[in-house]
Write a protein that holds these residues in place. Structure first.
Motif, PDB file in Angstrom:
ATOM      1  N   ALA A   1     -84.629 -13.903 -35.880  1.00  0.00           N
ATOM      2  CA  ALA A   1     -83.625 -13.383 -36.799  1.00  0.00           C
ATOM      3  C   ALA A   1     -82.892 -12.189 -36.181  1.00  0.00           C
ATOM      4  O   ALA A   1     -81.663 -12.065 -36.310  1.00  0.00           O
ATOM      5  N   TRP A   2     -83.629 -11.330 -35.524  1.00  0.00           N
ATOM      6  CA  TRP A   2     -83.013 -10.156 -34.905  1.00  0.00           C
ATOM      7  C   TRP A   2     -82.019 -10.571 -33.827  1.00  0.00           C
ATOM      8  O   TRP A   2     -80.930 -10.006 -33.708  1.00  0.00           O
ATOM      9  N   ARG A   3     -82.392 -11.581 -33.057  1.00  0.00           N
ATOM     10  CA  ARG A   3     -81.516 -12.021 -31.980  1.00  0.00           C
ATOM     11  C   ARG A   3     -80.245 -12.679 -32.538  1.00  0.00           C
ATOM     12  O   ARG A   3     -79.150 -12.439 -32.042  1.00  0.00           O
ATOM     13  N   ILE A   4     -80.394 -13.512 -33.565  1.00  0.00           N
ATOM     14  CA  ILE A   4     -79.215 -14.147 -34.171  1.00  0.00           C
ATOM     15  C   ILE A   4     -78.285 -13.091 -34.745  1.00  0.00           C
ATOM     16  O   ILE A   4     -77.056 -13.186 -34.630  1.00  0.00           O
ATOM     17  N   SER A   5     -78.864 -12.068 -35.358  1.00  0.00           N
ATOM     18  CA  SER A   5     -78.033 -11.037 -36.009  1.00  0.00           C
ATOM     19  C   SER A   5     -77.147 -10.307 -35.014  1.00  0.00           C
ATOM     20  O   SER A   5     -76.108  -9.755 -35.393  1.00  0.00           O
ATOM     21  N   GLY A   6     -77.541 -10.278 -33.745  1.00  0.00           N
ATOM     22  CA  GLY A   6     -76.756  -9.590 -32.741  1.00  0.00           C
ATOM     23  C   GLY A   6     -76.004 -10.516 -31.807  1.00  0.00           C
ATOM     24  O   GLY A   6     -75.422 -10.055 -30.819  1.00  0.00           O
ATOM     25  N   ASP A   7     -76.000 -11.813 -32.104  1.00  0.00           N
ATOM     26  CA  ASP A   7     -75.345 -12.789 -31.239  1.00  0.00           C
ATOM     27  C   ASP A   7     -73.859 -12.887 -31.594  1.00  0.00           C
ATOM     28  O   ASP A   7     -73.513 -13.381 -32.677  1.00  0.00           O
ATOM     29  N   PRO A   8     -72.960 -12.457 -30.735  1.00  0.00           N
ATOM     30  CA  PRO A   8     -71.528 -12.482 -31.087  1.00  0.00           C
ATOM     31  C   PRO A   8     -70.964 -13.892 -31.227  1.00  0.00           C
ATOM     32  O   PRO A   8     -69.885 -14.062 -31.802  1.00  0.00           O
ATOM     33  N   GLU A   9     -71.661 -14.898 -30.714  1.00  0.00           N
ATOM     34  CA  GLU A   9     -71.174 -16.268 -30.814  1.00  0.00           C
ATOM     35  C   GLU A   9     -71.647 -16.970 -32.084  1.00  0.00           C
ATOM     36  O   GLU A   9     -71.161 -18.052 -32.414  1.00  0.00           O
ATOM     37  N   ALA A  10     -72.591 -16.371 -32.791  1.00  0.00           N
ATOM     38  CA  ALA A  10     -73.089 -16.967 -34.030  1.00  0.00           C
ATOM     39  C   ALA A  10     -72.076 -16.739 -35.145  1.00  0.00           C
ATOM     40  O   ALA A  10     -71.350 -15.732 -35.139  1.00  0.00           O
ATOM     41  N   PRO A  11     -72.004 -17.650 -36.123  1.00  0.00           N
ATOM     42  CA  PRO A  11     -71.109 -17.429 -37.269  1.00  0.00           C
ATOM     43  C   PRO A  11     -71.443 -16.108 -37.943  1.00  0.00           C
ATOM     44  O   PRO A  11     -72.608 -15.735 -38.060  1.00  0.00           O
ATOM     45  N   ILE A  12     -70.418 -15.430 -38.404  1.00  0.00           N
ATOM     46  CA  ILE A  12     -70.649 -14.062 -38.875  1.00  0.00           C
ATOM     47  C   ILE A  12     -71.466 -14.040 -40.157  1.00  0.00           C
ATOM     48  O   ILE A  12     -72.242 -13.108 -40.400  1.00  0.00           O
ATOM     49  N   ASP A  13     -71.337 -15.063 -41.028  1.00  0.00           N
ATOM     50  CA  ASP A  13     -72.166 -15.092 -42.228  1.00  0.00           C
ATOM     51  C   ASP A  13     -73.634 -15.301 -41.859  1.00  0.00           C
ATOM     52  O   ASP A  13     -74.529 -14.729 -42.484  1.00  0.00           O
ATOM     53  N   LEU A  14     -73.879 -16.102 -40.825  1.00  0.00           N
ATOM     54  CA  LEU A  14     -75.249 -16.321 -40.362  1.00  0.00           C
ATOM     55  C   LEU A  14     -75.820 -15.058 -39.740  1.00  0.00           C
ATOM     56  O   LEU A  14     -77.014 -14.764 -39.894  1.00  0.00           O
ATOM     57  N   ARG A  15     -74.984 -14.287 -39.060  1.00  0.00           N
ATOM     58  CA  ARG A  15     -75.459 -13.023 -38.498  1.00  0.00           C
ATOM     59  C   ARG A  15     -75.888 -12.061 -39.608  1.00  0.00           C
ATOM     60  O   ARG A  15     -76.912 -11.370 -39.495  1.00  0.00           O
ATOM     61  N   GLY A  16     -75.111 -12.014 -40.694  1.00  0.00           N
ATOM     62  CA  GLY A  16     -75.520 -11.184 -41.827  1.00  0.00           C
ATOM     63  C   GLY A  16     -76.806 -11.677 -42.463  1.00  0.00           C
ATOM     64  O   GLY A  16     -77.682 -10.880 -42.817  1.00  0.00           O
ATOM     65  N   ALA A  17     -76.936 -13.000 -42.609  1.00  0.00           N
ATOM     66  CA  ALA A  17     -78.151 -13.563 -43.185  1.00  0.00           C
ATOM     67  C   ALA A  17     -79.357 -13.290 -42.290  1.00  0.00           C
ATOM     68  O   ALA A  17     -80.454 -12.994 -42.774  1.00  0.00           O
TER      69      ALA A  17
END
Length: 288
Positions: free
Chosen positions: A116-132
């Motif tokens: 979860a921590w890694r996804i939250s900081g991934d600039p290529e991930a959808p921004i709503d998913l980064r917030g989640a």
């Protein structure tokens, strides 16, 4: 399914998951569909009294396998803006599986936290998913002091625009509504709760107030969508906090009830200001 890489977040240790490249990751709807399966299976595994499958091995296997696959898909998800509600519900289902059925999972909570921590900081991930993912990480971290401050995390997101801010908040609120309401006053100036939630409201208030009119209007639908995750009572408490910040006495409930759609009111105001600027440009204003 190989999980590789070492956790960089301060609260997790051990191995974290990185999905192998696969076209499967880009297929739309897979995460949402798996989330529905996981949510249903988890509900039956925890509460069933009719079919006799509560805490049974079959559903345990479904929960374990689905959670692992879902995390793999989520980390491989790429995309832009916009809110994918089925995918957010899938992240909620993964959170519930970790909280309520950790013994049937093949992925330990520490690894889920790290993913979860890694996804939250991934600039290529959808921004709503980064917030989640940020909300998921905070929900699973026992020491809130090492789980990341949402008030600080929201600042760089806001630089991408009001739309991006609304999408990120939608993901955060879907997973961690208490991060906002935990310290909101009870209507009499008394706060309660934990961990920086009040500062998040303060930061959001300043960010939104600083938006230019056109940016505010373009981002208003996304912001309203994000706060729609709150039930009326919690929205009333947030409104009360905003009144308190301004030193204004009044009914916070009245702020939530307008005679017309707030979007229409905002657009009408923008139209009036545009007309006024046009009249002033051609010196067609009313004579004093």
């Amino acid at each position: 399914m190989a999980w590789r890489g070492r956790c960089s977040t301060p609260c997790c240790a051990g191995w974290t998951g990185t999905p192998s490249s696969s076209s499967e990751n880009s297929l739309p709807g897979w995460a949402g569909a798996l989330g529905e399966i996981l949510s249903t299976a988890l509900g039956l595994w925890r509460h069933d009294r009719v079919f006799g499958v509560a805490h049974g091995p079959l559903l345990a296997a479904v929960i374990g396998g689905t959670t692992t696959r879902l995390l793999w898909l989520l980390e491989g998800t790429r995309g832009g803006r916009g809110v994918d509600f089925p995918r957010l519900r899938a992240v909620v289902a993964a959170r519930d599986a970790v909280l309520h059925a950790p013994r049937v999972l093949s992925v330990p909570p520490e690894t889920v936290c790290a993913i979860a921590w890694r996804i939250s900081g991934d600039p290529e991930a959808p921004i709503d998913l980064r917030g989640a993912a940020f909300g998921l990480h905070r929900a699973l971290t026992r020491d809130q002091g090492t789980s990341g401050d949402p008030a600080e995390a929201v600042r760089p997101v806001a630089k991408a625009g009001a739309d991006a801010l609304g999408d990120w908040l939608a993901g955060l609120f879907a997973l961690a509504r208490d991060e906002v309401t935990g310290t909101v006053g009870d209507g009499h100036g008394h706060g309660h709760g934990h961990g920086g939630a009040e500062s998040l409201i303060d930061v959001l208030d300043r960010l939104v107030c600083a938006l230019p009119d056109d940016a505010f209007l373009s981002g208003l639908p996304a912001l309203r969508q994000a706060f729609a995750f709150f039930p009326p009572r919690e929205r009333e408490r947030i409104a009360g906090r905003l009144l308190e910040r301004r030193g204004v006495r009044g009914s916070s409930r009245s702020l939530l009830r307008t005679a017309a759609d707030p979007l229409l009111i905002a657009r009408a105001r923008d139209l009036e200001e545009s007309v006024s600027r046009l009249l002033a440009r051609y010196d067609l204003g009313a004579t004093p």
